[in-house]
Scaffold this motif. Structure first.
Motif, PDB file in Angstrom:
ATOM      1  N   GLY A 242       0.924  -1.405  -0.277  1.00 55.92           N
ATOM      2  CA  GLY A 242      -0.105  -0.083  -0.002  1.00 55.92           C
ATOM      3  C   GLY A 242       0.499   1.092  -0.002  1.00 55.92           C
ATOM      4  N   ALA A 243      -0.090   1.957  -0.077  1.00 56.86           N
ATOM      5  CA  ALA A 243       0.786   3.955  -0.145  1.00 56.86           C
ATOM      6  C   ALA A 243       0.838   4.467   1.076  1.00 56.86           C
ATOM      7  N   GLY A 244       0.625   3.879   2.181  1.00 58.03           N
ATOM      8  CA  GLY A 244       0.837   3.893   3.341  1.00 58.03           C
ATOM      9  C   GLY A 244       1.278   5.518   4.256  1.00 58.03           C
ATOM     10  N   PRO A 245       1.503   6.656   4.191  1.00 60.88           N
ATOM     11  CA  PRO A 245       2.337   7.255   4.697  1.00 60.88           C
ATOM     12  C   PRO A 245       3.663   7.197   5.990  1.00 60.88           C
ATOM     13  N   GLY A 246       3.527   6.024   6.250  1.00 60.63           N
ATOM     14  CA  GLY A 246       4.476   5.685   7.214  1.00 60.63           C
ATOM     15  C   GLY A 246       5.226   4.658   6.590  1.00 60.63           C
ATOM     16  N   GLN A 247       6.002   3.263   7.759  1.00 53.60           N
ATOM     17  CA  GLN A 247       6.059   2.012   7.474  1.00 53.60           C
ATOM     18  C   GLN A 247       5.396   1.036   8.059  1.00 53.60           C
ATOM     19  N   ASP A 248       6.468  -0.134   7.961  1.00 51.07           N
ATOM     20  CA  ASP A 248       5.128  -1.302   8.709  1.00 51.07           C
ATOM     21  C   ASP A 248       6.179  -2.058   9.119  1.00 51.07           C
ATOM     22  N   ALA A 249       5.932  -2.740   9.891  1.00 50.04           N
ATOM     23  CA  ALA A 249       6.646  -4.282  10.365  1.00 50.04           C
ATOM     24  C   ALA A 249       7.709  -4.622   9.637  1.00 50.04           C
ATOM     25  N   VAL A 250       6.794  -4.877   8.752  1.00 48.05           N
ATOM     26  CA  VAL A 250       7.254  -5.300   7.189  1.00 48.05           C
ATOM     27  C   VAL A 250       9.185  -5.139   6.806  1.00 48.05           C
ATOM     28  N   LEU A 251       8.718  -3.685   6.883  1.00 50.80           N
ATOM     29  CA  LEU A 251       9.951  -2.681   6.373  1.00 50.80           C
ATOM     30  C   LEU A 251      11.292  -2.791   7.383  1.00 50.80           C
ATOM     31  N   VAL A 252      10.723  -2.779   8.916  1.00 53.01           N
ATOM     32  CA  VAL A 252      11.154  -2.444   9.800  1.00 53.01           C
ATOM     33  C   VAL A 252      12.468  -3.831  10.091  1.00 53.01           C
ATOM     34  N   LEU A 253      11.534  -5.141  10.158  1.00 47.35           N
ATOM     35  CA  LEU A 253      12.398  -6.729  10.534  1.00 47.35           C
ATOM     36  C   LEU A 253      12.884  -6.483   9.474  1.00 47.35           C
ATOM     37  N   ARG A 254      12.627  -6.167   7.503  1.00 46.72           N
ATOM     38  CA  ARG A 254      13.515  -6.474   6.479  1.00 46.72           C
ATOM     39  C   ARG A 254      15.242  -6.026   6.919  1.00 46.72           C
ATOM     40  N   SER A 255      14.836  -4.361   7.336  1.00 43.85           N
ATOM     41  CA  SER A 255      15.643  -3.258   7.309  1.00 43.85           C
ATOM     42  C   SER A 255      16.824  -3.977   8.705  1.00 43.85           C
ATOM     43  N   SER A 256      16.550  -4.761   9.126  1.00 45.52           N
ATOM     44  CA  SER A 256      17.545  -5.088  10.523  1.00 45.52           C
ATOM     45  C   SER A 256      18.531  -6.000  10.385  1.00 45.52           C
ATOM     46  N   GLY A 257      17.742  -7.033   9.452  1.00 48.14           N
ATOM     47  CA  GLY A 257      18.820  -7.896   9.097  1.00 48.14           C
ATOM     48  C   GLY A 257      19.008  -9.335   9.757  1.00 48.14           C
ATOM     49  N   GLN A 258      17.434  -9.470  10.693  1.00 47.31           N
ATOM     50  CA  GLN A 258      16.822 -10.209  11.856  1.00 47.31           C
ATOM     51  C   GLN A 258      16.457 -11.810  10.452  1.00 47.31           C
ATOM     52  N   ASP A 259      16.806 -12.489  11.276  1.00 43.53           N
ATOM     53  CA  ASP A 259      16.709 -14.252  10.525  1.00 43.53           C
ATOM     54  C   ASP A 259      16.047 -14.921  11.291  1.00 43.53           C
ATOM     55  N   ASP A 260      14.589 -14.429  12.125  1.00 44.77           N
ATOM     56  CA  ASP A 260      13.718 -15.259  12.551  1.00 44.77           C
ATOM     57  C   ASP A 260      12.569 -14.744  12.540  1.00 44.77           C
ATOM     58  N   ALA A 261      11.745 -13.703  12.481  1.00 47.25           N
ATOM     59  CA  ALA A 261      10.687 -13.901  11.860  1.00 47.25           C
ATOM     60  C   ALA A 261      10.500 -14.284  10.540  1.00 47.25           C
ATOM     61  N   SER A 262       9.323 -14.578   9.751  1.00 51.54           N
ATOM     62  CA  SER A 262       9.498 -14.580   8.093  1.00 51.54           C
ATOM     63  C   SER A 262       8.203 -13.475   7.735  1.00 51.54           C
ATOM     64  N   THR A 263       8.603 -12.830   6.827  1.00 54.77           N
ATOM     65  CA  THR A 263       7.902 -11.685   6.657  1.00 54.77           C
ATOM     66  C   THR A 263       7.358 -12.032   5.153  1.00 54.77           C
ATOM     67  N   VAL A 264       5.470 -11.401   4.709  1.00 56.86           N
ATOM     68  CA  VAL A 264       5.507 -11.602   3.432  1.00 56.86           C
ATOM     69  C   VAL A 264       4.594 -10.327   3.225  1.00 56.86           C
ATOM     70  N   ASP A 265       5.047  -9.430   2.162  1.00 58.13           N
ATOM     71  CA  ASP A 265       4.531  -8.144   2.034  1.00 58.13           C
ATOM     72  C   ASP A 265       3.393  -7.956   1.028  1.00 58.13           C
ATOM     73  N   ASN A 266       2.915  -8.993   0.487  1.00 62.42           N
ATOM     74  CA  ASN A 266       1.316  -8.694  -0.780  1.00 62.42           C
ATOM     75  C   ASN A 266       0.323  -9.547   0.129  1.00 62.42           C
ATOM     76  N   ALA A 267      -0.081  -9.560   1.496  1.00 63.90           N
ATOM     77  CA  ALA A 267      -1.060 -10.426   2.422  1.00 63.90           C
ATOM     78  C   ALA A 267      -2.754 -10.122   1.710  1.00 63.90           C
ATOM     79  N   GLY A 268      -2.268  -8.878   0.893  1.00 62.87           N
ATOM     80  CA  GLY A 268      -3.862  -8.659   0.343  1.00 62.87           C
ATOM     81  C   GLY A 268      -4.357  -9.046  -0.972  1.00 62.87           C
ATOM     82  N   THR A 269      -3.794  -9.881  -1.476  1.00 65.62           N
ATOM     83  CA  THR A 269      -3.035 -10.666  -2.207  1.00 65.62           C
ATOM     84  C   THR A 269      -3.483 -12.484  -2.402  1.00 65.62           C
ATOM     85  N   ALA A 270      -4.373 -13.203  -3.574  1.00 68.09           N
ATOM     86  CA  ALA A 270      -4.276 -14.224  -3.132  1.00 68.09           C
ATOM     87  C   ALA A 270      -2.511 -15.352  -3.039  1.00 68.09           C
ATOM     88  N   ALA A 271      -1.653 -14.819  -4.155  1.00 67.42           N
ATOM     89  CA  ALA A 271      -0.523 -15.322  -3.851  1.00 67.42           C
ATOM     90  C   ALA A 271       0.335 -14.854  -2.641  1.00 67.42           C
TER      91      ALA A 271
END
Length: 310
Positions: A242-271
């Motif tokens: 989405g085009a939200g004004p801020g960021q989300d937890a997915v971006l924070v997790l990915r930018s931190s370089g963590q390797d514990d929780a998995s992330t998905v950035d298109n949960a609004g789609t069937a894929a």
């Protein structure tokens, strides 16, 4: 000697020639400008038409790929979460439609509904930090979080102990009475909301968040997700593009370089929902990845295991 009459006629002729030249020149310039404008309008219209045609083709391709992912999901995810209780945690800004769709996909994979806990706005507001810290310090959760732990980790510890099974042996962290006390206390303080009697310890958790929120809220939600991952067998954080004004937890997790929780950035789609279920199954084997369509995703979805040969 030139007569005055002839001199006047000469001047009149000169000025007349100049006037005719100006008229002819301005007419020529105007014609050139008009032709240039027409050409530019035709070019712009052509570019616009081509762009609209390309956009239409992209939308059609996206719709068809989405439909394909939706058709394949039941067969692909069948049994991948069989008898695995999955807790759904809903962060502020998450779409109710996305939450319902993710829950349905988990059910298609054979997962057990372990309930749904919604984080309130107060849970991510810095103004409530002192109250949250005092609550967690007095909850019957066993070992308390470190004194310097941020509020996301504090709340994540409490929710993890009350809402998840231990990762090492799939046994509850707390007995039923202490679990109920933790959840009720947090709900009474308006940190979380849930339907009483619907929460059972989950082996896995999926945290659904919105596409763009306040930075502080995103950081706290990401910290909470990492803590839930350490308290259970695995966590997937799912957000919609989405085009939200801020960021989300997915971006924070990915930018931190963590390797514990998995992330998905298109949960609004069937894929994206397919990727969420596969990522949850992968977490059971302690696999981790960042999936979806953003530039910082590593793949569209986890790789499927090789088919068994007969």
């Amino acid at each position: 000697m030139i007569s005055l009459r002839r001199h006047v006629l000469t001047l009149v002729a000169v000025f007349l020639a100049l006037a005719v030249g100006v008229v002819l020149g301005s007419t020529s310039v105007a014609t050139s400008i008009r032709d240039a404008v027409v050409d530019r309008e035709e070019t712009t219209a052509g570019h616009l038409e081509a762009a609209q045609r390309e956009l239409g083709q992209s939308r059609l391709a996206n719709d068809r790929l989405g439909a394909l992912a939706g058709d394949l999901t039941p067969a692909v995810v069948d049994g991948r979460l069989a008898d695995r209780p999955v807790l759904v945690v809903v962060a502020p800004g998450a779409s109710a439609e996305d939450v319902d769709a993710v829950t349905e996909a988990i059910s298609l994979a054979g997962g057990i509904d372990a309930g749904r806990i919604r984080l309130t706005d107060r849970a991510v507001e810095p103004e409530a930090d002192s109250e949250l810290a005092a609550l967690v310090a007095n909850l019957p959760i066993g070992d308390s979080p470190a004194g310097d732990a941020d509020m996301g980790a504090q709340l994540g510890t409490a929710l993890g102990r009350a809402g998840l099974l231990r990762g090492e042996d799939a046994e509850p962290h707390l007995d039923d009475e202490d679990r109920a006390t933790v959840l009720t206390t947090l709900a009474d303080a308006e940190m979380i909301a849930y339907e009483p009697g619907t929460i059972r310890p989950g082996q896995l958790a999926v945290l659904v968040t919105g596409p763009g929120v306040d930075e502080a809220a995103a950081v706290r939600t990401a910290s909470l997700a990492r803590t839930l991952d350490s308290e259970g067998a695995g966590v997937v954080v799912a957000s919609a593009i989405g085009a939200g004004p801020g960021q989300d937890a997915v971006l924070v997790l990915r930018s931190s370089g963590q390797d514990d929780a998995s992330t998905v950035d298109n949960a609004g789609t069937a894929a994206g929902r397919l990727a969420t279920v596969l990522a949850l199954a992968d977490q059971l084997e302690r696999g981790q990845g960042d999936y979806g369509l953003r530039h910082d995703a590593t793949a569209a979805a986890p790789s499927l295991p090789p088919a068994q040969t007969r």
